[in-house]
Structure formats: C-alpha cells, structure tokens
Design an enzyme around this catalytic site. Structure first.
Site, PDB file in Angstrom:
ATOM      1  N   GLU A 236       0.797  -1.227   0.000  1.00 42.74           N
ATOM      2  CA  GLU A 236       0.000   0.000   0.000  1.00 42.74           C
ATOM      3  C   GLU A 236       0.836   1.287   0.000  1.00 42.74           C
ATOM      4  O   GLU A 236       0.693   2.156   0.853  1.00 42.74           O
ATOM      5  CB  GLU A 236      -0.969   0.004   1.196  1.00 42.74           C
ATOM      6  CG  GLU A 236      -2.139   0.970   0.953  1.00 42.74           C
ATOM      7  CD  GLU A 236      -3.193   0.930   2.052  1.00 42.74           C
ATOM      8  OE1 GLU A 236      -3.765  -0.145   2.273  1.00 42.74           O
ATOM      9  OE2 GLU A 236      -3.436   1.983   2.649  1.00 42.74           O
ATOM     10  N   ARG A 240      -2.843   0.478  -4.100  1.00 42.67           N
ATOM     11  CA  ARG A 240      -3.699  -0.258  -3.150  1.00 42.67           C
ATOM     12  C   ARG A 240      -4.577   0.682  -2.317  1.00 42.67           C
ATOM     13  O   ARG A 240      -5.606   0.272  -1.792  1.00 42.67           O
ATOM     14  CB  ARG A 240      -2.830  -1.150  -2.239  1.00 42.67           C
ATOM     15  CG  ARG A 240      -3.660  -2.081  -1.383  1.00 42.67           C
ATOM     16  CD  ARG A 240      -2.836  -3.150  -0.697  1.00 42.67           C
ATOM     17  NE  ARG A 240      -3.680  -4.017   0.103  1.00 42.67           N
ATOM     18  CZ  ARG A 240      -3.338  -5.210   0.566  1.00 42.67           C
ATOM     19  NH1 ARG A 240      -2.153  -5.696   0.302  1.00 42.67           N
ATOM     20  NH2 ARG A 240      -4.174  -5.932   1.287  1.00 42.67           N
TER      21      ARG A 240
HETATM   22  N1  GLY Z   1      -9.047  -4.021   2.727  1.00 39.26           N
HETATM   23  C1  GLY Z   1      -8.222  -3.194   1.952  1.00 39.26           C
HETATM   24  C2  GLY Z   1      -6.928  -3.830   1.593  1.00 39.26           C
HETATM   25  O1  GLY Z   1      -6.753  -5.015   1.745  1.00 39.26           O
HETATM   26  O2  GLY Z   1      -6.037  -3.131   1.157  1.00 39.26           O
END
Ligand code: GLY
Length: 358
Positions: A236, A240
């Site tokens: 992330e 993401r």
């Molecule tokens: N639930 C959001 C993710 O897995 O990034």
C-alpha cells in the site's frame, strides 16, 4: 470452481472459489504441500459465533489428515481484535508446542482473519503455513485476500499489523447461507466498492434480481480485482490505497458510533456516497454518480445518510492515529470504475466537507 493465484513478494497465495469447497478443506490443504514441508499440527482459530456452526464440521473434515488438530475460540466482535487476544493465541500455540512449520487456519470473518493472520505472521517470527476460510461476504471479497493482518490499539484501528499472504484461501459462497441478513448486506458494500473503483459491471450485477444465484461469479470478480491491485502494490504505497474508497469518512462514522451503531460495511456505504458527493461538488466526479450510487445502495438495504454532524465526523477522522503529517490520502472517483487518490491538507478537509451537511 475457480483457482486463482496471488503472487506476493514473499509467498504465493492460492485462492479457491466455489460452492461446496469448504467440504473439501482437507483435500485442498494436502494439495499445496509436499512431504518435506507438510505441517505436523493444525490450530483452527475461530470466533464464538462461527464455532457453533462450522468448527466441528471442519475438525471432522481435517481428521482424515491424521495429524493433531487443535482449536482456539476467540470472543466475537471488533472489540476483541486486540493484543490480549493475540497473547491468548500465542499461549495456545506455545502450550501445544507448535513449531514454525505447523499450520494456522482462520475460520471466520474479518476480525478472525486479521487476528489469526497476525498471530501467524509473528509467532516464532512467522509460522510457515496459514490458511484463510472466510465465512462472511466481506471477508470473502476483501479481507481474506491480500495479506493484510493486524489488530487494534486503544488509539486506533489496525495500528499493529503485518503483511503476510496466506498459502491458501478457501472461499465457499455456500457458507454465507447462515449469515444474518444485515451482515450479508454489510459485505455488499465492499462488493459495490469494487464496482465504483474498478469494474462498473459489478454495479449491474448487484442491482440484478437475484444476487445469491450469481454470487460465485460476483465474488470471483471482486477477488480478481483485488489480486491485480495487490500484485502491483502489496504494501500500500500507491495503487492499493484505492481499496480504501469510502473508508476515510466510513472509519470516522464507525468511531463516532463506538463500532456498535454501524457495522464496517454500513459505515463504508455512507462513506462512499459522501466521497462521491464531495467529488461532484469539487468537480472531480462526473455529475449523476451520487444519485446513481445512492439508489444502488438503497436497493441493497444499505444506509446512505449521515447521522452525525460534519464537524464531529471531521474530528473523528483527525483522531485516526495512523494519519501522518498535515494531509491525508482521500479516494475519489472520476466516474464509476475510475478511482483516484488525492492528497488533501487536513486544514482544507472541513471546508470541503461542509457540502455533506447540505
Ligand atoms: N481491505 C483493503 C486492503 O486489503 O487493502
């Protein structure tokens, strides 16, 4: 039945989606190990709701593997997604002499999956084997896939965690038949999220007459999107973040209701329409999407109206200890299926959010 793969940096997840696959848990589990790396014991972690419905069934199914199968039942509810629960799981693992090669199975919804996943990611610096068997729609389409694990601190949600891809995710839409209606509907909010950020056809599918008949396809579509996003940005740093569409305002709403008034899915539902309303007012989102999404969410029995003041929601958003610096990443859509991340200075957020009170 569909078999999908998610290639993570450290390991690959095999994701099996199909009606009835839960009944074949032992078989699928055997399929992913060789004699050299097979576990010599299994710990099933589940919660007090799911235990009464599926635990015995899974234990009977795994009995054919001829290795010891233990279980650890955690109390159901977000308020138990904490370090105390993790500590109790470590005790069970250590007391039962689990080694690094043994297996942890998470049987349940998002809280169970995140908690068991975090225990697996950290016990003995990382247990080798982790299997997720999600039993809610929300965990089937989102949290069981992609390797996010973690627990809450008193200061905020998911403040401690690790990225750890499970070896195997077994997604059986048939197990959803025991879900209470409101829990099923809460999961639809995350399904609709995938429609908003990536795949407009998902919105047609949830608006159709009979969602349950097409559930396997719907879940597969969502999971395939998640795989693409996570393979590109596992930890992330960028793409993401779009999976958090509706979650900034949603988390504020959950917090204001002490995580009891609104479920996560319900709060995300309100958060998504709010993000679209904001986007339309700022000229980011194409006009018409607000009323379109609102109608879809209503037809799925999900809430769309803010019941807290804009000022209170803003304050709750700012209390999120994960927020760093003077700005936050807010997810908008340009149009259905096209998400974008915008850095918003917190000083501007309240002014922007005023429109939500109109
Ligand atoms: N639930 C959001 C993710 O897995 O990034």
């Amino acid at each position: 039945m569909k078999v999908l793969k998610l290639n993570g940096k450290q390991n690959t997840s095999q994701i099996i989606i199909g009606n009835g696959v839960f009944k074949q848990a032992a078989e699928f589990l055997c399929g992913i190990y060789t004699d050299q790396n097979s576990p010599s014991a299994i710990l099933i972690i589940t919660d007090s709701n799911v235990a009464g419905i599926y635990l015995q069934y899974l234990e009977d199914n795994l009995a054919e593997l001829d290795i010891p199968v233990y279980h650890h039942v955690i109390p159901a509810g977000e308020e138990y997604k904490n370090l105390e629960t993790i500590s109790s799981i470590y005790d069970t693992l250590a007391d039962s002499r689990f080694g690094r090669d043994d297996m942890i199975i998470a049987l349940g919804g998002g809280v169970t999956g995140d908690t068991a996943g975090f225990a697996a990611a950290t016990y003995m610096r990382g247990a080798r084997h982790l299997m997720q068997i999600p039993t809610t729609l929300l965990s089937q389409v989102d949290s069981s896939v992609g390797g996010k694990t973690g627990v809450d601190l008193p200061q905020g949600k998911n403040m401690v965690g690790a990225f750890r891809q499970p070896d195997l995710v077994l997604i059986d839409p048939q197990v959803l038949c025991t879900l209470p209606g409101d829990v099923f509907r809460a999961g639809l909010a995350e399904v609709i999220k995938y429609g908003c950020i990536w795949d407009p056809e998902i919105l047609d599918m949830v608006s159709g007459e009979n969602i349950t008949a097409g559930l396997e396809n719907l879940i597969e579509r969502c999971v395939s999107i998640k795989i693409k996003i996570v393979e590109e940005d596992e930890t992330e740093k960028g793409l993401r973040r779009i999976l958090n569409f509706g979650h900034t305002i949603g988390h504020g709403i959950e917090k204001l209701g002490d995580f009891a008034e609104y479920s996560h899915g319900e709060a995300v539902s309100i958060g998504m329409v709010s993000a679209i309303k904001l986007g339309e007012s700022l000229g980011i989102t194409k006009k018409g999407n607000y009323s379109k999404l609102k109608a879809i969410l209503h037809s799925c029995g999900l809430p769309t109206e803010l019941t807290y003041s804009v000022e209170d929601i803003y304050k709750a958003i700012l209390l999120d200890k994960k927020k760093q610096g003077d700005s936050l990443n807010f997810i908008f859509i340009n149009d259905i299926g096209k998400a974008l991340v915008k850095k918003i200075p917190v000083a501007e957020l309240l002014i922007m959010m005023k429109v939500l009170g109109d």
